[in-house]
Scaffold this motif. Structure first.
Motif, PDB file in Angstrom:
ATOM      1  N   HIS A 181       6.081  -7.928   8.856  1.00  0.00           N
ATOM      2  CA  HIS A 181       5.475  -6.890   9.693  1.00  0.00           C
ATOM      3  C   HIS A 181       4.037  -6.594   9.287  1.00  0.00           C
ATOM      4  O   HIS A 181       3.398  -5.753   9.873  1.00  0.00           O
ATOM      5  CB  HIS A 181       6.282  -5.593   9.622  1.00  0.00           C
ATOM      6  N   GLY A 182       3.558  -7.266   8.272  1.00  0.00           N
ATOM      7  CA  GLY A 182       2.219  -6.996   7.761  1.00  0.00           C
ATOM      8  C   GLY A 182       1.162  -7.788   8.504  1.00  0.00           C
ATOM      9  O   GLY A 182       1.434  -8.533   9.446  1.00  0.00           O
ATOM     10  N   ASN A 211       0.801  -1.221   0.000  1.00  0.00           N
ATOM     11  CA  ASN A 211       0.000   0.000   0.000  1.00  0.00           C
ATOM     12  C   ASN A 211       0.838   1.278   0.000  1.00  0.00           C
ATOM     13  O   ASN A 211       0.525   2.237   0.693  1.00  0.00           O
ATOM     14  CB  ASN A 211      -0.968   0.010   1.188  1.00  0.00           C
ATOM     15  N   GLY A 212       1.925   1.286  -0.726  1.00  0.00           N
ATOM     16  CA  GLY A 212       2.739   2.490  -0.858  1.00  0.00           C
ATOM     17  C   GLY A 212       3.444   2.913   0.417  1.00  0.00           C
ATOM     18  O   GLY A 212       3.812   4.069   0.560  1.00  0.00           O
ATOM     19  N   GLY A 213       3.633   2.007   1.351  1.00  0.00           N
ATOM     20  CA  GLY A 213       4.285   2.340   2.613  1.00  0.00           C
ATOM     21  C   GLY A 213       5.762   2.618   2.451  1.00  0.00           C
ATOM     22  O   GLY A 213       6.370   2.307   1.431  1.00  0.00           O
ATOM     23  N   LYS A 214       6.338   3.234   3.479  1.00  0.00           N
ATOM     24  CA  LYS A 214       7.762   3.559   3.450  1.00  0.00           C
ATOM     25  C   LYS A 214       8.611   2.474   4.096  1.00  0.00           C
ATOM     26  O   LYS A 214       9.806   2.415   3.885  1.00  0.00           O
ATOM     27  CB  LYS A 214       8.006   4.895   4.134  1.00  0.00           C
ATOM     28  N   THR A 215       7.993   1.620   4.907  1.00  0.00           N
ATOM     29  CA  THR A 215       8.725   0.501   5.499  1.00  0.00           C
ATOM     30  C   THR A 215       8.143  -0.795   4.931  1.00  0.00           C
ATOM     31  O   THR A 215       6.942  -0.897   4.683  1.00  0.00           O
ATOM     32  CB  THR A 215       8.601   0.485   7.040  1.00  0.00           C
ATOM     33  N   PRO A 216       8.996  -1.794   4.723  1.00  0.00           N
ATOM     34  CA  PRO A 216       8.509  -3.030   4.106  1.00  0.00           C
ATOM     35  C   PRO A 216       7.595  -3.822   5.035  1.00  0.00           C
ATOM     36  O   PRO A 216       7.838  -3.909   6.231  1.00  0.00           O
ATOM     37  CB  PRO A 216       9.788  -3.801   3.794  1.00  0.00           C
ATOM     38  N   ASP A 217       6.538  -4.390   4.452  1.00  0.00           N
ATOM     39  CA  ASP A 217       5.649  -5.288   5.186  1.00  0.00           C
ATOM     40  C   ASP A 217       6.260  -6.672   5.297  1.00  0.00           C
ATOM     41  O   ASP A 217       5.955  -7.423   6.219  1.00  0.00           O
ATOM     42  CB  ASP A 217       4.305  -5.422   4.480  1.00  0.00           C
TER      43      ASP A 217
END
Length: 170
Positions: A85-86, A42-48
């Motif tokens: 982390h998701g 979802n366009g996050g800055k930290t990896p899931d």
């Protein structure tokens, strides 16, 4: 990856730096033993999700289409989860997320290096070794054969073999 230098016919075609070279490791470098893939959701800055990828293998097929050559790539890679982390999801969903990201990297690298007239995937050599009549028709007498190259189907298969200490739902 910090970048790669592309050498063809004994001369340097140029340097492909940073993220512009990410797709190259899936297509051209089967001897890379392992490296991480950071999957962003979802366009996050930290990896899931962080996967450790091992031994990528790519099969390339070329076909004459229109006024150029279209290449289809099928890439398979084994992986294991190093960080998650998701939200809890099935291994199949994780594999699909990784496959989409790898396909995107392969297409992005192709377009960026093609615009700089750099054959980072070694497609000219692939034609020479595996389809000599097509190479003679499309490459041998052309100053810039890459301008007539296109990517067709890019199929990626990620197989998560182990989840380390992470648990996931089926």
């Amino acid at each position: 990856m910090d970048g790669v230098y592309v050498i063809s016919k004994g001369t340097s075609q140029g340097r492909v730096a940073g993220a512009d070279a990410d797709g190259t490791r899936y297509v051209n470098y089967e001897r890379v033993h392992q490296y991480p893939l950071y999957v962003y959701g979802n366009g996050g800055k930290t990896p899931d999700l962080t996967l450790m990828l091992r031994h990528p293998k790519t099969r390339i097929t070329a076909r004459k289409q229109g006024d150029g050559v279209t290449f289809d790539l099928v890439t398979s890679v084994k992986s294991s989860i190093t960080e998650d982390h998701g939200a809890p999801r099935s291994p199949h969903a994780m594999e699909q997320e990784a496959e989409k990201q790898i396909e995107s990297q392969i297409r992005d690298t192709f377009e960026k290096t093609k615009s700089r007239k750099i054959d980072s995937y070694g497609l000219v050599e692939h034609l020479y070794r595996h389809n000599l009549p097509l190479w003679q028709q499309e490459v041998s007498q052309r100053a810039d054969p890459l301008e007539r190259f296109k990517l067709g189907k890019v199929e990626v298969h990620v197989d998560i073999l182990n989840a380390s200490t992470y648990k996931y739902s089926d």
